[in-house]
Design a protein around this motif. Structure first.
Motif, PDB file in Angstrom:
ATOM      1  N   SER A 177      34.412  19.870  79.302  1.00 44.46           N
ATOM      2  CA  SER A 177      34.453  20.968  80.273  1.00 44.46           C
ATOM      3  C   SER A 177      34.676  20.444  81.687  1.00 44.46           C
ATOM      4  N   LEU A 178      34.090  19.300  82.020  1.00 47.75           N
ATOM      5  CA  LEU A 178      34.354  18.689  83.323  1.00 47.75           C
ATOM      6  C   LEU A 178      35.817  18.265  83.444  1.00 47.75           C
ATOM      7  N   SER A 179      36.372  17.768  82.364  1.00 51.36           N
ATOM      8  CA  SER A 179      37.779  17.379  82.366  1.00 51.36           C
ATOM      9  C   SER A 179      38.683  18.583  82.566  1.00 51.36           C
ATOM     10  N   LEU A 180      38.333  19.694  81.934  1.00 49.81           N
ATOM     11  CA  LEU A 180      39.118  20.910  82.112  1.00 49.81           C
ATOM     12  C   LEU A 180      39.052  21.413  83.553  1.00 49.81           C
ATOM     13  N   MET A 181      37.896  21.247  84.197  1.00 49.15           N
ATOM     14  CA  MET A 181      37.794  21.599  85.619  1.00 49.15           C
ATOM     15  C   MET A 181      38.683  20.688  86.468  1.00 49.15           C
ATOM     16  N   GLY A 182      38.772  19.408  86.085  1.00 47.84           N
ATOM     17  CA  GLY A 182      39.675  18.491  86.783  1.00 47.84           C
ATOM     18  C   GLY A 182      41.118  18.888  86.621  1.00 47.84           C
TER      19      GLY A 182
END
Length: 160
Positions: free
Chosen positions: A126-131
């Protein structure tokens, strides 16, 4: 010192500080994380694909920062509407897409690794998707900035 020069100088300082932080990440933090992982789990090389992605993102981000620095220099010299500025924006947009590619590679690796180990990779993914969202917003902004430059008469006459 006029307002434009003061604001571009301020932005250059901020970009320089961000560049130092990225350099510190590549030189000190990422190797230390790899060293600690090697001590804790000898023979387990599962962190290395993520390190490759992290270094790829850092290098690409550094290239984009340099291009933004060059673009600010062109703006200071009243060359904002030049072919050189357009080239900087093109490189920044390519860097944004390259960063998205590296993040996608990391997501795929995390998902596959989670399948085999039974770990829950929802948080990092999910953090990667925010990136990816943040990087795609930057790419969209750069694309919007490119359109007026492409239509500017000086650049158009040079391209013909």
């Amino acid at each position: 010192m006029n307002v434009r020069r003061g604001s571009t100088t301020f932005l250059k300082v901020i970009i320089f500080l961000i560049g130092i932080a990225v350099f510190a990440l590549c030189i000190f933090l990422l190797p230390e994380a790899a060293r600690r992982d090697a001590i804790e789990r000898p023979g387990d090389y599962s962190l290395y694909p993520l390190l490759v992605c992290a270094y790829g993102i850092c290098i690409t981000f550094s290239i984009a920062l340099y291009q933004v620095f060059k673009l600010l220099t062109y703006i200071e010299k009243n060359n904002a509407f030049s072919e050189l500025s357009l080239q900087c924006l093109k490189v920044i947009k390519k860097c944004a897409f390259t960063i998205i590619f590296f993040i996608l590679l990391a997501i795929v690796y995390l998902r596959v690794h989670a399948q085999f180990t039974g770990d829950d990779a929802a948080g990092p993914i999910s953090l990667s998707l925010m990136g990816i969202l943040a990087t795609s917003i930057i790419a969209a902004i750069v694309d919007v900035l490119q359109k007026p430059l492409k239509n500017f008469p000086d650049i158009k006459s040079k391209n013909d």
